[in-house]
Design a protein around this motif. Structure first.
Motif, PDB file in Angstrom:
ATOM      1  N   ASP A   1      19.987 -21.083  31.316  1.00 41.13           N
ATOM      2  CA  ASP A   1      20.032 -22.223  32.147  1.00 41.13           C
ATOM      3  C   ASP A   1      19.019 -22.402  32.826  1.00 41.13           C
ATOM      4  O   ASP A   1      19.014 -23.307  33.864  1.00 41.13           O
ATOM      5  CB  ASP A   1      21.474 -22.207  32.706  1.00 41.13           C
ATOM      6  CG  ASP A   1      22.786 -22.355  31.878  1.00 41.13           C
ATOM      7  OD1 ASP A   1      22.582 -22.966  30.996  1.00 41.13           O
ATOM      8  OD2 ASP A   1      23.589 -21.636  32.337  1.00 41.13           O
ATOM      9  N   ALA A   2      17.891 -21.644  32.733  1.00 41.55           N
ATOM     10  CA  ALA A   2      16.744 -21.678  33.563  1.00 41.55           C
ATOM     11  C   ALA A   2      16.227 -23.241  33.466  1.00 41.55           C
ATOM     12  O   ALA A   2      15.849 -23.718  32.337  1.00 41.55           O
ATOM     13  CB  ALA A   2      15.690 -20.742  33.155  1.00 41.55           C
ATOM     14  N   PRO A   3      15.679 -23.735  34.572  1.00 43.49           N
ATOM     15  CA  PRO A   3      15.244 -25.176  34.603  1.00 43.49           C
ATOM     16  C   PRO A   3      13.739 -25.389  34.059  1.00 43.49           C
ATOM     17  O   PRO A   3      13.104 -24.414  34.128  1.00 43.49           O
ATOM     18  CB  PRO A   3      15.065 -25.690  36.126  1.00 43.49           C
ATOM     19  CG  PRO A   3      15.024 -24.298  36.841  1.00 43.49           C
ATOM     20  CD  PRO A   3      15.890 -23.344  36.088  1.00 43.49           C
ATOM     21  N   GLU A   4      13.486 -26.424  33.346  1.00 37.05           N
ATOM     22  CA  GLU A   4      12.052 -26.535  33.069  1.00 37.05           C
ATOM     23  C   GLU A   4      11.574 -25.780  31.949  1.00 37.05           C
ATOM     24  O   GLU A   4      10.407 -24.962  32.253  1.00 37.05           O
ATOM     25  CB  GLU A   4      11.186 -26.684  34.344  1.00 37.05           C
ATOM     26  CG  GLU A   4      11.340 -27.893  35.128  1.00 37.05           C
ATOM     27  CD  GLU A   4      11.147 -29.100  34.822  1.00 37.05           C
ATOM     28  OE1 GLU A   4       9.704 -29.349  34.709  1.00 37.05           O
ATOM     29  OE2 GLU A   4      11.730 -30.188  34.545  1.00 37.05           O
ATOM     30  N   GLN A   5      12.361 -25.466  30.857  1.00 38.54           N
ATOM     31  CA  GLN A   5      11.641 -24.523  29.725  1.00 38.54           C
ATOM     32  C   GLN A   5      11.014 -25.511  28.885  1.00 38.54           C
ATOM     33  O   GLN A   5      11.508 -26.567  28.411  1.00 38.54           O
ATOM     34  CB  GLN A   5      12.940 -24.079  29.252  1.00 38.54           C
ATOM     35  CG  GLN A   5      13.754 -22.958  29.867  1.00 38.54           C
ATOM     36  CD  GLN A   5      14.737 -22.509  29.369  1.00 38.54           C
ATOM     37  OE1 GLN A   5      14.829 -21.950  28.157  1.00 38.54           O
ATOM     38  NE2 GLN A   5      16.092 -22.396  29.798  1.00 38.54           N
TER      39      GLN A   5
ATOM     40  N   LEU B   1      18.352 -31.751  40.356  1.00 37.47           N
ATOM     41  CA  LEU B   1      18.458 -30.365  39.593  1.00 37.47           C
ATOM     42  C   LEU B   1      19.016 -30.898  38.264  1.00 37.47           C
ATOM     43  O   LEU B   1      19.658 -31.698  37.999  1.00 37.47           O
ATOM     44  CB  LEU B   1      19.425 -29.549  40.519  1.00 37.47           C
ATOM     45  CG  LEU B   1      19.065 -29.106  41.841  1.00 37.47           C
ATOM     46  CD1 LEU B   1      20.085 -28.421  42.692  1.00 37.47           C
ATOM     47  CD2 LEU B   1      17.651 -28.452  41.742  1.00 37.47           C
ATOM     48  N   PRO B   2      18.725 -29.867  37.251  1.00 35.61           N
ATOM     49  CA  PRO B   2      18.985 -30.144  35.911  1.00 35.61           C
ATOM     50  C   PRO B   2      20.557 -30.074  35.809  1.00 35.61           C
ATOM     51  O   PRO B   2      21.534 -29.584  36.805  1.00 35.61           O
ATOM     52  CB  PRO B   2      18.237 -28.904  35.054  1.00 35.61           C
ATOM     53  CG  PRO B   2      17.163 -28.373  36.126  1.00 35.61           C
ATOM     54  CD  PRO B   2      17.758 -28.728  37.407  1.00 35.61           C
ATOM     55  N   GLY B   3      20.943 -30.418  34.617  1.00 37.69           N
ATOM     56  CA  GLY B   3      22.697 -30.737  34.487  1.00 37.69           C
ATOM     57  C   GLY B   3      22.900 -31.777  33.827  1.00 37.69           C
ATOM     58  O   GLY B   3      22.173 -32.670  33.253  1.00 37.69           O
ATOM     59  N   GLY B   4      24.155 -31.808  33.357  1.00 37.35           N
ATOM     60  CA  GLY B   4      24.715 -33.117  32.694  1.00 37.35           C
ATOM     61  C   GLY B   4      24.463 -34.478  33.405  1.00 37.35           C
ATOM     62  O   GLY B   4      24.284 -35.479  32.443  1.00 37.35           O
ATOM     63  N   ASN B   5      24.527 -34.584  34.546  1.00 35.63           N
ATOM     64  CA  ASN B   5      24.293 -35.742  35.325  1.00 35.63           C
ATOM     65  C   ASN B   5      23.152 -36.069  35.519  1.00 35.63           C
ATOM     66  O   ASN B   5      22.268 -36.966  36.215  1.00 35.63           O
ATOM     67  CB  ASN B   5      25.121 -35.989  36.440  1.00 35.63           C
ATOM     68  CG  ASN B   5      26.794 -35.890  36.116  1.00 35.63           C
ATOM     69  OD1 ASN B   5      27.182 -36.586  35.254  1.00 35.63           O
ATOM     70  ND2 ASN B   5      27.319 -35.246  37.079  1.00 35.63           N
TER      71      ASN B   5
END
Length: 429
Positions: free
Chosen positions: A389-393, A324-328
């Motif tokens: 914060d939506a993923p895959e923009q 999933l998206p995020g800092g890590n």
């Protein structure tokens, strides 16, 4: 034209003697017809020279995934028009502004290398010895002769400095000690290294000139450069593929950026890394992973309990898993896409420690960027940001930019040239 042998060309092909005659006639007669004849002849010869310098070598295995990135023979009109747009025609010709700056620096480095090391005696030094400063072994006489120094048996400061310079130029640790690797390089002689320089010149030949806005990634040195308007705009370190998961030689068009990306984990890593963690008690949720039904654009989520993880770990079954998206996230905050069937792209990374390493071959083939935000500002003219914060923009570039992934095992330096380890074993192909 007179220097074109350095480009693997023949000066005779451009009939320089006839060109000089036409110029002399134009100077003497000074009339419009004589000037026009000289001008047309010079323009045709210049166009022929540029086309020959730009012609890719057959042996360079660059894969072009976009027609826009593939070198095409320039027409005489294109050549002359490009030259006429340069602020200074003299500078444009003297720097060969139609060629990659990397090519021209490597071309000069080759001349420097041959001047420095090419004319020295081809003396063979016995293997199995280790010669160091202060020593007085009989083989030191051979080492001094090989490096063009006066006769003697002393490993003095002059010899140590010469050995260090040789080591620096040949990709070896410059410790001034002639050990096994240094002696092997000395015994190879300059011919092998000149062939390597010629091979790398051919690899650099297909790269655009700096007047074309483009990005170059060199997987051998793990560095990236970006150019526009006739100048180098910036450079940065990258992390390239390992020996087993090589970054390919390919060229395409970077068309869009993806912000807040997922990381689609390669199937072999799901088998070797993810499945064992699940079998040891971890959960997809705690790892910030999710399993999906297939590789389509709209896959259905799969419950962890619905998957035979023992079969996945044994290589008997495959499942799509993404982070999933995020800092890590392994992709960091952004990735730059030039769509291709190998799944190669440029991306941000949270693993900052790898950029401090001299050898930066750790990825699964993609290119990790030292400063993805800076490159993003160059692409977009501003810092790419998201509204949520939506993923895959996905954000299309204002104009697609060519990217060239190459492999240069000989690179120009401030002092001359340095040979790099052939990590992928491509130099012998």
């Amino acid at each position: 034209m007179a220097d074109s042998e350095a480009d693997g060309l023949s000066p005779r092909d451009y009939d320089a003697r006839d060109l000089k005659r036409l110029i002399d006639v134009a100077d003497t007669e000074g009339n419009t017809k004589a000037l026009a004849r000289a001008d047309l002849a010079l323009s045709r010869a210049f166009a022929a020279l540029v086309a020959d310098m730009r012609r890719p070598a057959r042996g360079v295995k660059m894969r072009y995934i976009d027609q826009e990135a593939e070198p095409k023979p320039p027409s005489p009109a294109d050549v002359v028009r490009a030259a006429s747009l340069a602020p200074s025609l003299t500078d444009y010709i003297q720097t060969a502004g139609w060629m990659s700056a990397l090519y021209m620096r490597l071309r000069s480095a080759r001349a420097h290398y041959l001047d420095t090391w090419g004319g020295l005696p081809a003396v063979q030094i016995p293997e199995g010895v280790k010669l160091r400063p202060g020593g007085k072994a009989p083989e030191i006489t051979l080492l001094r002769h090989r490096l063009g120094l006066s006769d003697g048996i002393a490993y003095d400061k002059a010899l140590a400095a010469k050995v260090k310079a040789f080591q620096t130029d040949h990709g070896l640790k410059p410790d001034g000690v002639a050990g096994a690797m240094t002696i092997a390089a000395l015994n190879d002689g300059p011919d092998r290294y000149d062939r390597l320089l010629a091979l790398n010149l051919e690899r650099a030949r297909v790269l655009p000139g700096p007047w074309t806005r483009h990005v170059v990634v060199d997987a051998a040195s793990a560095r990236l450069w970006y150019y526009s308007k006739g100048a180098l705009d910036g450079t940065m370190k990258v992390v390239a593929g390992t020996k087993e998961t090589q970054t390919p030689m390919m060229a395409g068009m970077i068309r869009y950026a993806t912000l807040n990306p997922y990381w689609n984990i390669p199937s072999d890593l799901v088998e070797r890394k993810v499945a064992p963690k699940i079998l040891s008690g971890a959960s997809l949720k705690s790892l910030r992973y999710e399993a999906l039904s297939d590789w389509s654009a709209n896959p259905a989520p799969l419950a962890q309990s619905a998957i035979d993880w023992r079969a996945v770990a044994a290589g008997q079954s495959e499942v799509r898993v993404r982070q999933l998206p995020g800092g890590n996230n392994a992709m960091g905050r952004i990735k730059f896409m030039f769509p291709n069937d190998l799944g190669i792209y440029l991306h941000d990374t949270p693993q900052r420690d790898l950029f401090a390493k001299e050898d930066r071959h750790y990825s699964n083939g993609c290119v990790r960027l030292e400063d993805a935000q800076r490159l993003g500002r160059w692409f977009f003219g501003k810092t790419p940001t998201t509204d949520s914060d939506a993923p895959e923009q996905h954000e299309p570039l204002p104009q697609p930019v060519p990217v060239f992934l190459t492999y240069l095992t000989a690179v120009p330096t401030a002092q001359g040239v340095q040979f790099l380890p052939d990590v992928y074993g491509r130099d012998g192909e």
